[in-house]
Motif scaffolding. Structure first.
Motif, PDB file in Angstrom:
ATOM      1  N   SER A 183      78.230  56.301 -11.288  1.00  0.00           N
ATOM      2  CA  SER A 183      78.920  55.179 -10.765  1.00  0.00           C
ATOM      3  C   SER A 183      79.437  55.499  -9.480  1.00  0.00           C
ATOM      4  O   SER A 183      78.852  56.586  -8.804  1.00  0.00           O
ATOM      5  CB  SER A 183      80.100  54.628 -11.731  1.00  0.00           C
ATOM      6  OG  SER A 183      80.821  53.319 -11.354  1.00  0.00           O
ATOM      7  N   ASN A 184      80.466  54.769  -8.789  1.00  0.00           N
ATOM      8  CA  ASN A 184      81.208  55.249  -7.448  1.00  0.00           C
ATOM      9  C   ASN A 184      82.201  55.999  -7.684  1.00  0.00           C
ATOM     10  O   ASN A 184      82.801  56.341  -6.563  1.00  0.00           O
ATOM     11  CB  ASN A 184      81.170  53.853  -6.722  1.00  0.00           C
ATOM     12  CG  ASN A 184      82.345  52.907  -7.433  1.00  0.00           C
ATOM     13  OD1 ASN A 184      82.729  53.167  -8.572  1.00  0.00           O
ATOM     14  ND2 ASN A 184      82.463  51.606  -6.997  1.00  0.00           N
ATOM     15  N   LYS A 185      82.469  56.433  -8.764  1.00  0.00           N
ATOM     16  CA  LYS A 185      83.456  57.349  -8.891  1.00  0.00           C
ATOM     17  C   LYS A 185      83.562  58.027 -10.354  1.00  0.00           C
ATOM     18  O   LYS A 185      82.970  57.630 -11.153  1.00  0.00           O
ATOM     19  CB  LYS A 185      85.028  56.523  -8.868  1.00  0.00           C
ATOM     20  CG  LYS A 185      85.100  55.406  -9.747  1.00  0.00           C
ATOM     21  CD  LYS A 185      86.479  54.755  -9.672  1.00  0.00           C
ATOM     22  CE  LYS A 185      86.493  53.517 -10.667  1.00  0.00           C
ATOM     23  NZ  LYS A 185      87.921  52.787 -10.295  1.00  0.00           N
ATOM     24  N   ASN A 186      84.385  58.877 -10.433  1.00  0.00           N
ATOM     25  CA  ASN A 186      84.480  59.419 -11.973  1.00  0.00           C
ATOM     26  C   ASN A 186      85.576  58.539 -12.743  1.00  0.00           C
ATOM     27  O   ASN A 186      86.635  58.247 -12.390  1.00  0.00           O
ATOM     28  CB  ASN A 186      85.175  60.984 -11.765  1.00  0.00           C
ATOM     29  CG  ASN A 186      84.134  61.782 -11.217  1.00  0.00           C
ATOM     30  OD1 ASN A 186      82.844  61.853 -11.433  1.00  0.00           O
ATOM     31  ND2 ASN A 186      84.612  62.695 -10.252  1.00  0.00           N
ATOM     32  N   ARG A 225      80.215  59.281 -13.795  1.00  0.00           N
ATOM     33  CA  ARG A 225      80.227  60.481 -12.963  1.00  0.00           C
ATOM     34  C   ARG A 225      80.104  59.882 -11.468  1.00  0.00           C
ATOM     35  O   ARG A 225      79.095  58.931 -11.493  1.00  0.00           O
ATOM     36  CB  ARG A 225      79.337  61.620 -12.921  1.00  0.00           C
ATOM     37  CG  ARG A 225      79.661  62.470 -14.454  1.00  0.00           C
ATOM     38  CD  ARG A 225      81.194  63.122 -14.338  1.00  0.00           C
ATOM     39  NE  ARG A 225      81.443  63.480 -13.056  1.00  0.00           N
ATOM     40  CZ  ARG A 225      81.083  64.844 -12.455  1.00  0.00           C
ATOM     41  NH1 ARG A 225      80.438  65.427 -13.144  1.00  0.00           N
ATOM     42  NH2 ARG A 225      81.351  65.117 -11.269  1.00  0.00           N
ATOM     43  N   ASP A 226      80.641  60.260 -10.640  1.00  0.00           N
ATOM     44  CA  ASP A 226      80.658  59.951  -9.166  1.00  0.00           C
ATOM     45  C   ASP A 226      79.050  60.374  -8.817  1.00  0.00           C
ATOM     46  O   ASP A 226      78.518  61.505  -8.715  1.00  0.00           O
ATOM     47  CB  ASP A 226      81.238  60.686  -8.327  1.00  0.00           C
ATOM     48  CG  ASP A 226      81.388  60.316  -6.786  1.00  0.00           C
ATOM     49  OD1 ASP A 226      80.355  59.738  -6.404  1.00  0.00           O
ATOM     50  OD2 ASP A 226      82.586  60.399  -6.184  1.00  0.00           O
ATOM     51  N   GLU A 229      78.736  63.117  -6.127  1.00  0.00           N
ATOM     52  CA  GLU A 229      79.122  64.618  -6.582  1.00  0.00           C
ATOM     53  C   GLU A 229      78.032  65.189  -7.381  1.00  0.00           C
ATOM     54  O   GLU A 229      77.780  66.155  -7.301  1.00  0.00           O
ATOM     55  CB  GLU A 229      80.515  64.212  -7.396  1.00  0.00           C
ATOM     56  CG  GLU A 229      81.568  64.047  -6.772  1.00  0.00           C
ATOM     57  CD  GLU A 229      83.059  64.309  -7.461  1.00  0.00           C
ATOM     58  OE1 GLU A 229      82.849  64.655  -8.814  1.00  0.00           O
ATOM     59  OE2 GLU A 229      84.017  64.013  -6.997  1.00  0.00           O
ATOM     60  N   ASP A 262      77.225  49.845  -7.713  1.00  0.00           N
ATOM     61  CA  ASP A 262      77.843  50.775  -7.221  1.00  0.00           C
ATOM     62  C   ASP A 262      77.287  52.005  -6.919  1.00  0.00           C
ATOM     63  O   ASP A 262      77.946  52.758  -5.985  1.00  0.00           O
ATOM     64  CB  ASP A 262      78.771  51.123  -8.868  1.00  0.00           C
ATOM     65  CG  ASP A 262      79.835  50.033  -9.213  1.00  0.00           C
ATOM     66  OD1 ASP A 262      80.151  49.357  -8.099  1.00  0.00           O
ATOM     67  OD2 ASP A 262      80.406  50.032 -10.325  1.00  0.00           O
ATOM     68  N   ARG A 266      77.702  53.642  -3.101  1.00  0.00           N
ATOM     69  CA  ARG A 266      78.353  54.954  -2.896  1.00  0.00           C
ATOM     70  C   ARG A 266      77.621  55.904  -2.071  1.00  0.00           C
ATOM     71  O   ARG A 266      78.081  56.578  -1.292  1.00  0.00           O
ATOM     72  CB  ARG A 266      78.653  55.313  -4.220  1.00  0.00           C
ATOM     73  CG  ARG A 266      79.184  56.858  -4.315  1.00  0.00           C
ATOM     74  CD  ARG A 266      80.608  56.942  -3.628  1.00  0.00           C
ATOM     75  NE  ARG A 266      81.455  58.028  -3.934  1.00  0.00           N
ATOM     76  CZ  ARG A 266      82.368  58.623  -3.234  1.00  0.00           C
ATOM     77  NH1 ARG A 266      82.701  58.032  -2.134  1.00  0.00           N
ATOM     78  NH2 ARG A 266      82.737  59.899  -3.525  1.00  0.00           N
TER      79      ARG A 266
END
Length: 331
Positions: A183-186, A225-226, A229, A262, A266
Motif C-alpha cells: 500500500s502507500n503506508k504500513n 507494507r509501504d 520501504e 495507492d 506512492r
C-alpha cells in the motif's frame, strides 16, 4: 412612467445583489469542463500528491474510461464482457469485440528490454492469490529472475505455499513468499470471513477506514507494507552513504483488486518509480472509490507518463508501461 422606470431599476439592482451574494457565499467549486453535456470535476489531489493535468489528454482519458464501462455495478472488464454476452444472448447474438474490454493474455506478452546486461532480474508480484499463476509463468519464461510473491490473505496464502507447483519453487531457495499486501503506508487492517467469501479475490481498499461489523463476525488481521520501504528491505534497491539510490526493479506486477492506485502513487511521490523498468497492472473499480475512480485512474495515467510510456492497455483490464530510457534503446 417614472414609477415604472424606478421599479424596473430596483428589480435589476436586487437581482444583481442576489447573484453577487450567491457567488460570495458559495465559492465556485473545482474547475470543470463539459464533454457531451457531461460535467467532469477535475480531481487534482491524490493522496496529497499533485495530479498535473494536461486538459486534452485528461479529457480524452475520462471520456474513454466512462464510455467504456458505464455500468455502475461493474468492477472490472471481464464483468462487462459477461454482462454484454448475457444481454446479447436474449436476442440470439454473440459478442464479437470482447477484446475491447478484457485482455488477460496481454500480460504475458514478451517484455522489451526486460533484463539489463548484468542479467540480474527482480520481479515484485503483488496479489498472488492462492495459485501464484502469473509469478509461475514469469519463472518459467525468465529463468534468471527472482520473483517475490506477496499475498496478505491467510486463506489464500496457505493454499499458495502448499500447492505442488509453488512447493517446487520454494525448494530452489531462489524465490520468496510473504504474507503481506502493499500500500502507500504500513498498516494493520481487519477483514471478515464474509469479505473473503464474497469473491475469489479480496479488495482491501476502504478497509482501513471501515470499522463496521454489524454481524460481529470474527476478524482477520492483514498486514500492509509501504511499497517504498519494501524495495529497500528486500534489497532490490539500496542507498549509498550520500543517499544515492542504486539498483532497479525489473517488473512490478500488480493484480491486487485496487491497491494499484495507492502503490503506484506512492512510488511516484517518492520518485522511486524511475528505478522500475516495467510497471504492469490490472486496474479495478473497488466500490469504496468507485464514485471517483475514473478521475483517479486518469490522473495515474498522467503521472506515469512522466517517466514511462504506455505499451498497451485497457482501462479496467491490463496495461503495461515501459520506462522511457528503455524505449530509446529500441531505436
Amino acid at each position: 412612467m417614472k414609477i415604472r422606470t424606478v421599479i424596473y431599476f430596483c428589480l435589476i439592482f436586487t437581482s444583481l445583489w442576489i447573484v453577487s451574494r450567491v457567488f460570495t457565499d458559495n465559492p465556485s467549486p473545482s474547475p470543470v469542463y463539459v464533454d457531451n453535456d457531461r460535467h467532469i470535476e477535475i480531481k487534482r489531489d491524490i493522496e496529497s500528491a499533485s495530479c498535473d493535468i494536461s486538459m486534452d489528454s485528461y479529457k480524452k482519458c475520462y471520456k474513454y474510461t466512462t464510455d467504456l464501462l458505464p455500468y455502475e455495478s461493474v468492477s472490472i472488464g471481464i464483468e462487462t464482457v459477461l454482462f454484454l454476452k448475457k444481454q446479447l444472448s436474449t436476442v440470439n447474438e454473440t459478442l464479437v469485440n470482447a477484446s475491447l474490454y478484457w485482455n488477460p493474455d496481454d500480460r504475458f506478452k514478451p517484455f522489451k528490454n526486460f533484463i539489463a546486461s548484468t542479467n540480474k532480474c527482480e520481479v515484485l508480484y503483488c496479489g498472488a492469490n492462492d495459485a501464484g499463476t502469473d509469478g509461475l509463468e514469469f519463472i518459467n519464461r525468465y529463468e534468471n529472475c527472482q520473483v517475490w510473491f506477496l499475498e496478505p490473505v491467510a486463506q489464500f496464502y496457505d493454499k499458495l505455499i502448499h500447492s505442488q507447483a509453488i512447493l517446487e519453487k520454494l525448494q530452489t531457495g531462489k524465490h520468496h513468499f510473504y504474507q503481506i499486501g502493499v500500500s502507500n503506508k504500513n498498516d494493520l487492517i481487519d477483514v471478515t470471513l464474509q469479505d473473503i467469501k464474497e469473491a475469489q479475490a479480496v479488495t482491501l481498499i476502504g478497509k482501513q477506514q471501515s470499522k463496521e461489523n454489524p454481524m460481529n463476525e470474527m476478524k482477520y488481521k492483514l498486514i500492509l507494507r509501504d511499497a517504498a520501504e519494501i524495495l529497500f528491505e528486500f534489497h532490490i534497491l539500496s542507498k549509498t552513504i550520500n543517499q544515492t539510490v542504486i539498483g532497479e526493479l525489473n517488473l512490478i506486477h500488480l493484480n491486487c483488486e485496487g491497491c494499484e492506485y495507492d502503490v503506484i502513487e506512492r512510488l511516484i511521490k517518492t520518485n522511486l518509480i524511475q528505478y522500475i523498468r516495467i510497471v504492469q497492472f490490472g486496474s479495478h473499480r473497488p466500490s469504496a472509490i468507485r464514485s471517483f475512480v475514473n478521475q483517479r485512474y486518469c490522473c495515474l495515467q498522467q503521472m506515469l507518463s512522466a517517466t514511462h510510456q504506455l505499451e498497451f492497455g485497457i482501462p479496467w483490464a491490463w496495461e503495461r508501461w515501459l520506462r522511457k530510457d528503455l524505449l530509446e534503446k529500441n531505436n
